[in-house]
Design an enzyme around this catalytic site. Structure first.
Site, mmCIF file in Angstrom:
data_model
loop_
_atom_site.group_PDB
_atom_site.id
_atom_site.type_symbol
_atom_site.label_atom_id
_atom_site.label_comp_id
_atom_site.label_asym_id
_atom_site.label_seq_id
_atom_site.Cartn_x
_atom_site.Cartn_y
_atom_site.Cartn_z
ATOM 1 C CD GLU A 32 11.829 -4.289 4.362
ATOM 2 O OE1 GLU A 32 11.092 -5.341 4.153
ATOM 3 O OE2 GLU A 32 12.919 -4.113 3.760
ATOM 4 N N GLY A 33 6.756 -2.499 4.247
ATOM 5 C CA GLY A 33 5.234 -2.892 4.229
ATOM 6 C C GLY A 33 4.979 -3.040 2.576
ATOM 7 C CG HIS A 34 4.646 0.056 -0.230
ATOM 8 N ND1 HIS A 34 5.472 1.220 0.625
ATOM 9 C CD2 HIS A 34 3.537 0.463 -0.160
ATOM 10 C CE1 HIS A 34 4.729 2.118 0.623
ATOM 11 N NE2 HIS A 34 3.438 1.789 0.310
ATOM 12 N N GLY A 146 -2.601 -3.872 2.021
ATOM 13 C CA GLY A 146 -2.012 -3.841 3.690
ATOM 14 C C GLY A 146 -3.004 -3.657 4.567
ATOM 15 C CD GLN A 152 -6.355 2.220 0.704
ATOM 16 O OE1 GLN A 152 -6.454 3.486 0.455
ATOM 17 N NE2 GLN A 152 -5.386 1.650 0.635
ATOM 18 C CB VAL A 175 5.358 -4.448 7.423
ATOM 19 C CG1 VAL A 175 6.891 -4.837 7.994
ATOM 20 C CG2 VAL A 175 4.990 -5.736 6.557
HETATM 21 O O1 PAF Z 1 -3.070 3.059 -0.010
HETATM 22 C C1 PAF Z 1 -2.294 3.594 -0.850
HETATM 23 O O2 PAF Z 1 -1.265 3.970 -0.943
HETATM 24 C C2 PAF Z 1 -3.542 4.471 -1.655
HETATM 25 O O3 PAF Z 1 -4.786 4.788 -1.060
HETATM 26 C C3 PAF Z 1 -3.816 3.626 -2.772
HETATM 27 C C4 PAF Z 1 -4.609 2.299 -2.501
HETATM 28 C C5 PAF Z 1 -2.583 3.228 -3.735
HETATM 29 C C6 PAF Z 1 -4.631 4.462 -4.001
HETATM 30 O O4 PAF Z 1 -4.226 5.494 -4.290
#
Ligand code: PAF
Length: 266
Positions: A32-34, A146, A152, A175
């Protein structure tokens, strides 16, 4: 939804489409986060592109890379249901045509020495290389990330500055499951009991001290605590535990699975 396996095919398809492009980079095992990122992109952009690529250069632990969950068929189903327009699912050669040695180096400064940077050497360089290359391939107007991966986001903000990119970085809130556990692809490697124990992270943000937070994690079955830190939300430099506002960040292992989470404390 259209699927592309190579950046050449993706680029030539996108060239003929006008308008804004919202991009959601992922490593698959979508949850759900994605999907919240896809929905945010859909609300703002004409085309939504998602990439699914488990990027080898950002894993400092080979067993974490090997065990990273792969659920491509289900991911494609979820993306289709959520209304994503395009999924890009490259093989390693498509993003690393000259191999994975002698890669560019990004001068990220202090940001990559702190927290995750200190515990996962090279991790953020790998993230920058792949996100930079993905951005070249997709050429989005908006990039969605997120806040669960709080550091990151700070790193990508810095990378965009270094590369003089004009993409709009959109941060979306973490989420959580109804229990409070932050959604993560790695949660699928936890037993039901470990998932309950892992709630000690969410419950720990209000601890009276970092030491109390760490002890509660250990008491709930976490075998290693990499860090529990109260930080400046922009620089991520350490602050006294009770200073406000701050961002509390945590990374700890349970059942051999490394979980991270963070919370803004106003
Ligand atoms: O957050 C992630 O899933 C990864 O670090 C990303 C940003 C897709 C880079 O591989």
């Amino acid at each position: 939804m259209k699927q592309f396996l190579t950046q050449d095919a993706l680029k030539s398809y996108l060239q003929n489409k006008g308008g804004s492009i919202g991009f959601v980079p992922t490593m698959g095992a979508l949850h759900e986060g994605h999907l919240a990122l896809i929905k945010a992109a859909k609300a703002q952009c004409e085309q939504v592109v998602c990439s699914i690529f488990v990027n080898p250069t950002q894993f400092n632990d080979p067993s974490d890379f090997e065990k990273y969950p792969k659920t491509l068929a289900n991911d494609i189903k979820l993306l289709t249901e959520t209304g994503c327009d395009i999924v890009y699912t490259p093989e390693v050669d498509d993003l690393y045509p000259s191999g994975m040695k002698n890669l560019p180096h990004y001068p990220l400064g202090r940001l990559e020495e702190l927290l995750e940077g200190a515990h996962r050497p090279g991790h953020f360089q790998g993230v920058c290389v792949v996100v930079d290359r993905l951005l070249q391939a997709v050429q989005p107007s908006h990039l969605y990330m997120g806040q669960k991966d709080f550091q990151q986001i700070a790193i990508i903000r810095k990378m965009l500055e270094i590369t003089k990119s004009n993409v709009n970085l959109i941060e979306c809130p973490t989420v959580r499951e109804s229990s409070g556990l932050a959604m993560s692809s790695r949660n699928s490697r936890l037993s039901a009991e470990q998932k309950t124990q892992a709630l000690a992270i969410f419950q720990g943000f209000n601890s009276p001290s970092a030491a109390a937070f760490e002890s509660a994690l250990v008491a709930n079955g976490f075998e290693t605590v990499d860090y529990v830190a109260c930080c400046d939300p922009i620089t991520l430099e350490n602050k006294p535990w009770d200073e406000r506002p701050c961002q509390i960040l945590v990374a700890a292992f349970i059942g051999g699975v490394r979980l991270i989470d963070n919370q803004f404390m106003p």
